[in-house]
Design a protein around this motif. Sequence first.
Motif, PDB file in Angstrom:
ATOM      1  N   ALA A 107       0.843  -1.198   0.000  1.00  0.00           N
ATOM      2  CA  ALA A 107       0.000   0.000   0.000  1.00  0.00           C
ATOM      3  C   ALA A 107       0.878   1.249   0.000  1.00  0.00           C
ATOM      4  O   ALA A 107       2.026   1.203   0.439  1.00  0.00           O
ATOM      5  N   ILE A 108       0.340   2.329  -0.512  1.00  0.00           N
ATOM      6  CA  ILE A 108       1.049   3.604  -0.463  1.00  0.00           C
ATOM      7  C   ILE A 108       0.328   4.484   0.551  1.00  0.00           C
ATOM      8  O   ILE A 108      -0.854   4.782   0.396  1.00  0.00           O
ATOM      9  N   MET A 109       1.026   4.828   1.608  1.00  0.00           N
ATOM     10  CA  MET A 109       0.436   5.664   2.638  1.00  0.00           C
ATOM     11  C   MET A 109       0.724   7.128   2.321  1.00  0.00           C
ATOM     12  O   MET A 109       1.885   7.530   2.317  1.00  0.00           O
ATOM     13  N   GLU A 110      -0.310   7.844   2.043  1.00  0.00           N
ATOM     14  CA  GLU A 110      -0.143   9.273   1.752  1.00  0.00           C
ATOM     15  C   GLU A 110      -0.755  10.063   2.892  1.00  0.00           C
ATOM     16  O   GLU A 110      -1.912   9.859   3.237  1.00  0.00           O
ATOM     17  N   ARG A 126       4.374   0.907   1.699  1.00  0.00           N
ATOM     18  CA  ARG A 126       4.466  -0.004   2.845  1.00  0.00           C
ATOM     19  C   ARG A 126       4.187  -1.465   2.455  1.00  0.00           C
ATOM     20  O   ARG A 126       3.048  -1.881   2.408  1.00  0.00           O
ATOM     21  N   CYS A 170      -0.270  -7.287  13.887  1.00  0.00           N
ATOM     22  CA  CYS A 170       0.701  -6.573  13.039  1.00  0.00           C
ATOM     23  C   CYS A 170       0.565  -5.059  13.244  1.00  0.00           C
ATOM     24  O   CYS A 170      -0.488  -4.492  12.975  1.00  0.00           O
ATOM     25  N   PRO A 171       1.619  -4.400  13.714  1.00  0.00           N
ATOM     26  CA  PRO A 171       1.494  -2.958  13.975  1.00  0.00           C
ATOM     27  C   PRO A 171       1.578  -2.099  12.713  1.00  0.00           C
ATOM     28  O   PRO A 171       1.479  -0.885  12.782  1.00  0.00           O
ATOM     29  N   TYR A 172       1.772  -2.747  11.567  1.00  0.00           N
ATOM     30  CA  TYR A 172       1.920  -1.999  10.325  1.00  0.00           C
ATOM     31  C   TYR A 172       0.718  -2.169   9.384  1.00  0.00           C
ATOM     32  O   TYR A 172       0.717  -1.605   8.293  1.00  0.00           O
ATOM     33  N   LEU A 261      10.035   2.096  10.329  1.00  0.00           N
ATOM     34  CA  LEU A 261       8.730   2.491  10.864  1.00  0.00           C
ATOM     35  C   LEU A 261       8.530   1.931  12.277  1.00  0.00           C
ATOM     36  O   LEU A 261       8.884   0.773  12.550  1.00  0.00           O
ATOM     37  N   LYS A 262       7.959   2.756  13.138  1.00  0.00           N
ATOM     38  CA  LYS A 262       7.608   2.363  14.512  1.00  0.00           C
ATOM     39  C   LYS A 262       8.762   1.623  15.209  1.00  0.00           C
ATOM     40  O   LYS A 262       8.590   0.515  15.735  1.00  0.00           O
ATOM     41  N   LEU A 265       8.694  -0.107  18.800  1.00  0.00           N
ATOM     42  CA  LEU A 265       8.017  -1.368  19.115  1.00  0.00           C
ATOM     43  C   LEU A 265       8.988  -2.548  19.178  1.00  0.00           C
ATOM     44  O   LEU A 265       8.624  -3.621  19.670  1.00  0.00           O
TER      45      LEU A 265
ATOM     46  N   ALA B 179       0.378  -3.741  19.202  1.00  0.00           N
ATOM     47  CA  ALA B 179       0.007  -2.948  18.024  1.00  0.00           C
ATOM     48  C   ALA B 179      -1.227  -2.101  18.290  1.00  0.00           C
ATOM     49  O   ALA B 179      -1.418  -1.059  17.656  1.00  0.00           O
ATOM     50  N   GLN B 317      -4.016   1.568  11.482  1.00  0.00           N
ATOM     51  CA  GLN B 317      -2.595   1.455  11.869  1.00  0.00           C
ATOM     52  C   GLN B 317      -1.759   2.534  11.193  1.00  0.00           C
ATOM     53  O   GLN B 317      -0.773   2.986  11.726  1.00  0.00           O
ATOM     54  N   PHE B 318      -2.147   2.892   9.958  1.00  0.00           N
ATOM     55  CA  PHE B 318      -1.445   3.953   9.254  1.00  0.00           C
ATOM     56  C   PHE B 318      -2.460   4.929   8.704  1.00  0.00           C
ATOM     57  O   PHE B 318      -3.446   4.521   8.103  1.00  0.00           O
ATOM     58  N   LYS B 319      -2.180   6.190   8.947  1.00  0.00           N
ATOM     59  CA  LYS B 319      -3.099   7.209   8.429  1.00  0.00           C
ATOM     60  C   LYS B 319      -2.709   7.501   6.987  1.00  0.00           C
ATOM     61  O   LYS B 319      -1.538   7.635   6.654  1.00  0.00           O
ATOM     62  N   SER B 320      -3.718   7.580   6.154  1.00  0.00           N
ATOM     63  CA  SER B 320      -3.476   7.893   4.756  1.00  0.00           C
ATOM     64  C   SER B 320      -4.671   8.666   4.228  1.00  0.00           C
ATOM     65  O   SER B 320      -5.760   8.605   4.823  1.00  0.00           O
ATOM     66  N   VAL B 321      -4.467   9.384   3.127  1.00  0.00           N
ATOM     67  CA  VAL B 321      -5.581  10.179   2.596  1.00  0.00           C
ATOM     68  C   VAL B 321      -6.731   9.288   2.138  1.00  0.00           C
ATOM     69  O   VAL B 321      -7.870   9.729   2.066  1.00  0.00           O
ATOM     70  N   TRP B 322      -6.404   8.041   1.812  1.00  0.00           N
ATOM     71  CA  TRP B 322      -7.476   7.163   1.341  1.00  0.00           C
ATOM     72  C   TRP B 322      -8.041   6.251   2.428  1.00  0.00           C
ATOM     73  O   TRP B 322      -8.884   5.406   2.148  1.00  0.00           O
TER      74      TRP B 322
END
Lengths: 275, 369
Positions: A107-110, A126, A170-172, A261-262, A265, B179, B317-322
């Motif tokens: 995934a791409i976290m924006e 990610r 999973c923390p990610y 990342l993180k 942990l 987590a 878990q992860f902030k994202s625009v989508w």
Amino acid sequence: MSETRRDVLKKLVGGVVGGAVTLAIAKNTSAQTKIEHPKPEDAQKMYKKYGKVDPIMRMEAELKDALKRPSRRWIMVTDLRKCVGCYACTVSCMVENKLPPGVIYRAIMEEEVGKYPVVGLNIIPRPCLQCDNPPCVRVCPVKATWKSADGIVEMDYLKCVGCRYCIVACPYGARVVDPGRPISLTESLPSYEYSKEWIRKPHQSPINNVRKCHFCKHRIADGMLPACVVTCVGRATYFGDKMNPDSLVSELITKPNVMVLKKGLGTKPAVFYLT
Amino acid sequence: MARKIILLLLILAGIAGGIWGINGVYQVFTKGHGAVMNTTSEVPWGIQISTYIFLVLVSTGCTFVNFFGHVATPKAYAPIGPRVIALALLTVLGGLGALLFEIGWPTRTLHWLTSPNFSSPMAWMFYFYGIYIVLITLEYFLLKFAPHSVLSKVVMWGAFISAILTHSTLGAIFGIVEAIPYYYGSLVPIFFLAVAFLCGSALASVVAYLSGVKCWSALQPLRTMVGVGIGIVFALSIWRFIVGSTSVVEGYEIFQMTAQKFWNVGILIGLIIPFALVLVSVVKGLGWLLPVGSIIILITQFMSRYSFVVDGFKIPQFKSVWTPEVITYTPSSVEISIVVASFAFVVFLYSIADLIGILEPKHIEGEVS
């Protein structure tokens, strides 16, 4: 009337000559279209000669070199300054692994930061971080997931009970469940995850299983880089063997601007970022 | 006569719920798990998991109540002993039913035996459940046929210890998840045991009241247990909330987000009002207020378990625009049908057992006949 001996001989000679010419052309054509894969020594020669070589070529050469060694530890590095957020890696991953809607390995976290007029966009690709201390492996009740010797956190789809505890742990957010929702023609084509053929059909794994990125382990086994690495338009994603001190990734993770990342942990991810 | 009519109505309700649940299970197997469930990768555990937790905690509570009842006030408690243990058995089976149809591949649960991962609390829980179910089944028969035997006492102790092991391990499933800070913490297994004690004593109070005059002697010790249970759960809930809501660590903001629900439902309606009802029932001698308060406790604890499970996934878990800032989840009709069937299973079998009279201890049967 019947053919004379001369006519027959003429045809025979013509056929032999024609066939030989055709074969020669075909051989020449195949020689032209044959893809020459770089050899480790070629990349090293080019690097010595020019001081620079395309990272894809170098990484592929290093990968093949690493496969010859008795042990290796795969890691991935992403240069966030080069990542343009084009999603090419996400799409190539989906195509490579025939992922259905809702199942994304990379995934791409924006994240938008700042307030107008001072704004920015943080882009973080990610994949699974293939942690050295993976919480997902610790919680799986049936050992359906494990950390392999080469550093990849693998899954046994036929053992996974679908309890989804690993997703929770999973923390990610790197693990996803395959819900078995619409199966189109593309998604029903076989994928070759973990070097096995998986055909997505109702009531068959990997449907209802937890799935995750595996650094395209099946491609690595065949001497190819992960799909996301080779499709990265900005050459922002790097892959290689951490145990080889001369590898590109080993060079990159010693930079002062490297981060994981993180970190707090203690999961010890095998995916690094350059900021 | 009126009691028999109520039991018949409960049996019919159980059958109706069971049929609805069978339809739900049929849809799971024909259409596929993902097609009929609203759980996702973002909210991997939903109402079935919360129902499972609620029912197995009730089961634990019943085992606790049975143990404390027999140890502290054996004479007053004895008439409802087999009922409470029967409920412990039925609720744990109902809960496991809700769990079984939530997991993606229920047919592969055999791997728990063939390939257990002992670093996972979920693997341990499987084995503890096996021991627990065997012991409470044995305890039921011993209470029924040899309540005063040494073996009965040994098994009762065994059931009590196995209940603690099993259901604190259930709490540990959540407690070890770093987590999700909302779950994480060593307090969670203890909190689960306290909630179990409260729910078990509340259900036992309802059952004791509805089972007729012969069981009313148990109401007095049960009233004390409900009061103590409320006090312990109140203290643990408040401290868990205070620690969570004052933390600056990312992920703890769920406590703030759910604060209103926590104070209104979890504390005011779920604990303070029932405690007031228990007090009034003591002061004014109104016995019926105890089961009323207990029913409120059971309903609000069911809601609280649902909130506990689902609210943990509120923040991605992860902030994202989508990705949405707050992840929401609404159970599907199939999920609800399986939840209803789990309760229907308990109600149906308990009502049948009560109707045919196999829930009375041996000496009470003798007195009646």
